[in-house]
Design a protein around this motif. Structure first.
Motif, PDB file in Angstrom:
ATOM      1  N   MET A  60       1.021  -1.461  -0.234  1.00  0.00           N
ATOM      2  CA  MET A  60       0.113  -0.142   0.549  1.00  0.00           C
ATOM      3  C   MET A  60       0.720   1.541   0.105  1.00  0.00           C
ATOM      4  O   MET A  60       1.665   1.214   0.973  1.00  0.00           O
ATOM      5  CB  MET A  60      -0.653  -0.182   0.914  1.00  0.00           C
ATOM      6  CG  MET A  60      -1.787   1.260   1.307  1.00  0.00           C
ATOM      7  SD  MET A  60      -3.063   0.689   3.051  1.00  0.00           S
ATOM      8  CE  MET A  60      -3.191  -0.333   3.446  1.00  0.00           C
ATOM      9  N   THR A  61       0.881   2.327  -1.176  1.00  0.00           N
ATOM     10  CA  THR A  61       1.676   3.428  -1.158  1.00  0.00           C
ATOM     11  C   THR A  61       0.746   4.400  -1.303  1.00  0.00           C
ATOM     12  O   THR A  61       0.208   4.433  -1.573  1.00  0.00           O
ATOM     13  CB  THR A  61       1.930   3.337  -2.690  1.00  0.00           C
ATOM     14  OG1 THR A  61       3.149   1.985  -2.908  1.00  0.00           O
ATOM     15  CG2 THR A  61       3.263   4.154  -2.465  1.00  0.00           C
ATOM     16  N   VAL A  62       1.036   4.765  -0.046  1.00  0.00           N
ATOM     17  CA  VAL A  62       0.862   6.498   0.077  1.00  0.00           C
ATOM     18  C   VAL A  62       1.714   7.438  -0.979  1.00  0.00           C
ATOM     19  O   VAL A  62       2.472   8.002  -0.590  1.00  0.00           O
ATOM     20  CB  VAL A  62       0.634   7.194   1.727  1.00  0.00           C
ATOM     21  CG1 VAL A  62      -0.032   8.443   1.569  1.00  0.00           C
ATOM     22  CG2 VAL A  62      -0.005   5.660   2.220  1.00  0.00           C
ATOM     23  N   LEU A  63       1.062   8.222  -1.417  1.00  0.00           N
ATOM     24  CA  LEU A  63       1.479   9.028  -2.314  1.00  0.00           C
ATOM     25  C   LEU A  63       1.538  10.913  -2.204  1.00  0.00           C
ATOM     26  O   LEU A  63       0.214  11.091  -2.098  1.00  0.00           O
ATOM     27  CB  LEU A  63       1.095   8.491  -3.682  1.00  0.00           C
ATOM     28  CG  LEU A  63       1.992  10.259  -5.349  1.00  0.00           C
ATOM     29  CD1 LEU A  63       3.585   9.115  -5.020  1.00  0.00           C
ATOM     30  CD2 LEU A  63       1.416   9.403  -6.605  1.00  0.00           C
ATOM     31  N   VAL A  64       2.203  11.859  -1.804  1.00  0.00           N
ATOM     32  CA  VAL A  64       2.099  12.339  -0.961  1.00  0.00           C
ATOM     33  C   VAL A  64       2.812  13.720  -2.521  1.00  0.00           C
ATOM     34  O   VAL A  64       4.231  13.792  -2.687  1.00  0.00           O
ATOM     35  CB  VAL A  64       2.859  13.270   0.357  1.00  0.00           C
ATOM     36  CG1 VAL A  64       1.735  14.597   0.499  1.00  0.00           C
ATOM     37  CG2 VAL A  64       2.226  12.086   1.025  1.00  0.00           C
ATOM     38  N   SER A  65       2.055  14.852  -2.795  1.00  0.00           N
ATOM     39  CA  SER A  65       2.573  14.679  -4.112  1.00  0.00           C
ATOM     40  C   SER A  65       3.330  16.423  -3.860  1.00  0.00           C
ATOM     41  O   SER A  65       3.188  17.088  -2.278  1.00  0.00           O
ATOM     42  CB  SER A  65       0.791  15.659  -5.098  1.00  0.00           C
ATOM     43  OG  SER A  65       0.153  16.862  -4.056  1.00  0.00           O
TER      44      SER A  65
END
Length: 226
Positions: A60-65
């Motif tokens: 589960m990857t949490v991508l923060v822009s």
């Protein structure tokens, strides 16, 4: 006495067998290769000297822009069991739709299960799924991302926390939750220019639902920069 001339024969190599092997190898690599999925935004991770590898399955990857938007990427196992990527996304989506009373068609559910990345509020999910591919990508880049907050508000969890719980429950039911508990199954991927405050928000949201172990994804620093 005249010389006897030996008749010359053209040299010919039968390449049929080699061509067959080449085609078989090509098919094998096409079937077993994992292609890079397009992300909602371009993220250039900060550099570090850590060489620990992030798993390429049950992740589960949490991508923060850079703007602070939060997206998620879900990858299951490489086989076609109940924990395949498509089944993981579909089952997690089912739990979220039930919690937020969102009604989706079978086609919308199928479309979502094939998406590597997502990041819209649940109230906008159906409308977003009804868009074409290009408009979906544009909506992700310009949208607010998955709603997130520092901690629980009046005893209610945020949508981001609910997604994490839903994915964990699906993995738990499939007997694949060990990586989540060990911290290997959750990775935070933020841009080098992303405000630390937003990364801290993500970590606080995870810790407030007892997900205290996770990985921070970085790029390997070059030798001369160490």
């Amino acid at each position: 006495m005249g010389k006897v001339k030996v008749k010359k024969k053209d040299a010919r190599i039968d390449m049929t067998a080699m061509s067959d092997v080449t085609v078989l190898l090509l098919i094998f690599f096409l079937l077993t290769s994992t292609f890079l999925q397009k992300e909602p935004v371009t993220v250039i991770t900060p550099e570090s000297v850590s060489e620990d590898k992030v798993p390429d399955s049950k992740l589960m990857t949490v991508l923060v822009s850079p703007k602070g938007q939060v997206y998620m990427e879900l990858i299951g196992t490489v086989d076609t069991t109940v924990m395949s990527s498509e089944n993981l996304r579909k089952n997690a989506l089912g739990k979220m739709c039930e919690k937020y009373n969102v009604k989706l068609t079978a086609k919308e559910v199928k479309d979502f299960s094939k998406m590597n990345s997502f990041g819209v509020p649940m109230k906008n999910l159906k409308q977003w799924l009804d868009l074409n591919s290009d408009d979906r990508d544009k909506a992700l880049k310009e949208g607010p991302g998955i709603p997130i907050a520092m901690t629980e508000y009046n005893g209610k969890t945020t949508e981001f926390q609910d997604w994490v719980k839903a994915v964990s429950e699906v993995m738990e039911s499939a007997g694949e939750a060990q990586d989540i508990r060990d911290g290997k199954g959750i990775a935070i991927k933020a841009d080098a220019t992303t405000p630390y405050r937003m990364v801290e928000l993500v970590m606080n949201n995870l810790q407030s639902i007892n997900r205290n172990k996770f990985t921070l994804m970085t790029a390997l620093k070059k030798e001369e920069e160490k």
